[in-house]
Design a protein around this motif. Sequence first.
Motif, mmCIF file in Angstrom:
data_model
loop_
_atom_site.group_PDB
_atom_site.id
_atom_site.type_symbol
_atom_site.label_atom_id
_atom_site.label_comp_id
_atom_site.label_asym_id
_atom_site.label_seq_id
_atom_site.Cartn_x
_atom_site.Cartn_y
_atom_site.Cartn_z
ATOM 1 N N GLY B 130 0.841 -1.192 0.000
ATOM 2 C CA GLY B 130 0.000 0.000 0.000
ATOM 3 C C GLY B 130 0.874 1.239 0.000
ATOM 4 N N THR B 131 0.549 2.200 0.860
ATOM 5 C CA THR B 131 1.378 3.387 1.005
ATOM 6 C C THR B 131 2.818 2.968 1.305
ATOM 7 N N GLY B 182 3.085 1.828 -3.116
ATOM 8 C CA GLY B 182 2.238 2.775 -3.842
ATOM 9 C C GLY B 182 2.896 4.146 -3.909
ATOM 10 N N GLY B 231 -3.599 -1.714 -1.243
ATOM 11 C CA GLY B 231 -4.154 -0.955 -2.364
ATOM 12 C C GLY B 231 -3.563 -1.282 -3.720
ATOM 13 N N GLN B 235 -4.696 -3.925 -8.564
ATOM 14 C CA GLN B 235 -4.337 -4.264 -9.963
ATOM 15 C C GLN B 235 -4.234 -5.781 -10.027
HETATM 16 N N1 LIG Z 1 -6.495 0.559 -7.956
HETATM 17 C C1 LIG Z 1 -5.258 0.862 -7.588
HETATM 18 N N2 LIG Z 1 -4.207 0.618 -8.408
HETATM 19 C C2 LIG Z 1 -2.953 0.902 -8.036
HETATM 20 N N3 LIG Z 1 -2.627 1.450 -6.867
HETATM 21 C C3 LIG Z 1 -3.616 1.716 -5.998
HETATM 22 C C4 LIG Z 1 -4.965 1.438 -6.300
HETATM 23 N N4 LIG Z 1 -5.717 1.799 -5.242
HETATM 24 C C5 LIG Z 1 -4.867 2.283 -4.308
HETATM 25 N N5 LIG Z 1 -3.600 2.238 -4.764
HETATM 26 C C6 LIG Z 1 -2.387 2.702 -4.057
HETATM 27 O O1 LIG Z 1 -2.300 2.014 -2.817
HETATM 28 C C7 LIG Z 1 -1.807 2.894 -1.804
HETATM 29 C C8 LIG Z 1 -2.753 2.881 -0.612
HETATM 30 O O2 LIG Z 1 -2.793 1.574 -0.106
HETATM 31 P P1 LIG Z 1 -3.832 1.092 1.000
HETATM 32 O O3 LIG Z 1 -3.533 -0.329 1.306
HETATM 33 O O4 LIG Z 1 -5.196 1.373 0.495
HETATM 34 O O5 LIG Z 1 -3.589 2.059 2.230
HETATM 35 P P2 LIG Z 1 -2.492 2.023 3.406
HETATM 36 O O6 LIG Z 1 -1.290 1.311 2.927
HETATM 37 O O7 LIG Z 1 -2.216 3.477 3.673
HETATM 38 O O8 LIG Z 1 -3.154 1.333 4.529
HETATM 39 C C9 LIG Z 1 -1.656 4.264 -2.444
HETATM 40 O O9 LIG Z 1 -0.288 4.485 -2.759
HETATM 41 C C10 LIG Z 1 -2.487 4.162 -3.726
HETATM 42 O O10 LIG Z 1 -1.957 4.969 -4.763
#
Ligand SMILES: Nc1ncnc2c1ncn2[C@@H]1O[C@H](COP(=O)(O)OP(=O)(O)O)[C@@H](O)[C@H]1O
Lengths: 287, 287
Positions: B130-131, B182, B231, B235
């Motif tokens: 994710g982030t 991400g 996140g 994909q």
């Molecule tokens: N459909 C997607 N395709 C690619 N990257 C994504 C998508 N949705 C979210 N992201 C990326 O995933 C990251 C967020 O991850 P997430 O697991 O939702 O939150 P966190 O890690 O903050 O808990 C961000 O960098 C975002 O750009």
Amino acid sequence: MLIGGIEAGGTKFVCAVGDDHGKIVDKITIPTEGPDETFQEVKKFFKTYPIEALGVGSFGPIDLNTKHETYGTILNTPKTEWKHYDLLGRLKADFPIPVYLDTDVNAACLGEYLYGAGKNADSTLYITVGTGIGAGFVYQGSTYQGTSHPEMGHIFIEKRGDDRFTGSCPYHGSCLEGLASGTAIEERYQVRGDLLQENETVWELEAHYLAQAIVNYIMVLSPERIILGGGVMKQEKLYGMIREKVREMVNDYVAIDDVEELIVAPELDDEQGVKGAIGLVFRDEDV
Amino acid sequence: MLIGGIEAGGTKFVCAVGDDHGKIVDKITIPTEGPDETFQEVKKFFKTYPIEALGVGSFGPIDLNTKHETYGTILNTPKTEWKHYDLLGRLKADFPIPVYLDTDVNAACLGEYLYGAGKNADSTLYITVGTGIGAGFVYQGSTYQGTSHPEMGHIFIEKRGDDRFTGSCPYHGSCLEGLASGTAIEERYQVRGDLLQENETVWELEAHYLAQAIVNYIMVLSPERIILGGGVMKQEKLYGMIREKVREMVNDYVAIDDVEELIVAPELDDEQGVKGAIGLVFRDEDV
Ligand SMILES: Nc1ncnc2c1ncn2[C@@H]1O[C@H](COP(=O)(O)OP(=O)(O)O)[C@@H](O)[C@H]1O
Ligand SMILES: Nc1ncnc2c1ncn2[C@@H]1O[C@H](COP(=O)(O)OP(=O)(O)O)[C@@H](O)[C@H]1O
Ligand SMILES: [Zn+2]
Ligand SMILES: [Zn+2]
């Protein structure tokens, strides 16, 4: 109670009789021949001792997944007589007592954990940097075993820009073993490691690669103690160089209380393997 | 018996009341403010339920070494009100029942192990992309804990020659998180990941880095199941690409029985964290 231990290596079998306090009563070293010749000697050695259980740390790769039909069998090895050999079956046939089997590196790690440099460490990693690179791990008092056994020497790390060597690992080229094993050193410089003693750039690069790998092991396993053994570590200056580089590379992202306590040399000379093999009997599950 | 669970995240706290079969009775989501405001809401939610124990999966880094004086304390975090905050102390003060604390990723891994994609797997690795990139690990039915908690997202891997990005990790530059989170995608291409959906080279490089990291985890931990969430894994084409690359990179050095069984998607939607937090109560030691 007397326990038998075997460090079953590709070049030699070390057999010992000992107890559950790390005392060795008797010990021999047998050159590794084919299975029949080797086990004839092994049986002869143990015959005179009333051992009640046997622990074995074996060279590999070996199938240690109890769910597999090939459990206890040596897998691919250049030693043709041992390829696909049912080691556990042979051990059980020759010794009608409980038999405990693990990898050579796990046994060595357990030996150091019980009696050597890993004492009182909740999680101990033992890395051997020799002809190849391998590692064993003891977690919460027992040797670590995933769905198969770890092959920690074959992790990918970042090759340094100034290193033109393509790597010696027949499977992965420039994995850790391909870049930093004794074999890799020999192939990169076309001369044996011990003859490069005075060449500082050799050991600076070696420490760089080993430090990178150790950082990876820290990030994944967070071990309390990391023991570095094997022929290449006879270059003792490597310890200090590696400690410093590990500290730099971790860059305070995780806390390292004391890097001198974290990264250490083995303490059991060449006996960690066989002492750990004996230790398997009271630390692992019966197989 | 009713058990409380908290997924304590940097942006939100998910609180739930459930039982030891994975059933959730009630659940709320609270935005993460300062500790006082947040815990006021948390207490209010749990007040009406006779919970007998509380499990907490927390954001980090958090000190989980019981030998440290700062045990249970949040360490360095950009969220200033939580920096060096004694989370465990607060939990114990607010809830005079047994409290079980672990990392958010370990709790999520335990949730999937108990009720989701890790069921019946002796060793389950849960990776969130994710982030940042983080991972939790369940070994022999309990969450893995070394001398500190693993930070598996920060391993070094080999940067690909055609990748000019220097990496986004403030500590290590081009560690895995620096190359494949991400955040890294966003910094490399100067556009959010979800907007790059159609750009094949983006996901080919992403799969390359994640596959390399997974190979390293396989070599070190030999897990039976690897669950990829977060996140970036939205994909979905990444799963197939990663499986293929992992198989290529391992190059039969270790046996992978079935890569489709090995590398999978999570099954609990967004509930693995809080279900795993509840699971900590009957899977971890009391603290
Ligand atoms: N459909 C997607 N395709 C690619 N990257 C994504 C998508 N949705 C979210 N992201 C990326 O995933 C990251 C967020 O991850 P997430 O697991 O939702 O939150 P966190 O890690 O903050 O808990 C961000 O960098 C975002 O750009
Ligand atoms: N003093 C030394 N300095 C550097 N390398 C050494 C030294 N001694 C042995 N080596 C290297 O270590 C490797 C052998 O490692 P060793 O642990 O003894 O055996 P193995 O790994 O086969 O069990 C060889 O590649 C050898 O070149
Ligand atoms: Zn290799
Ligand atoms: Zn990093």
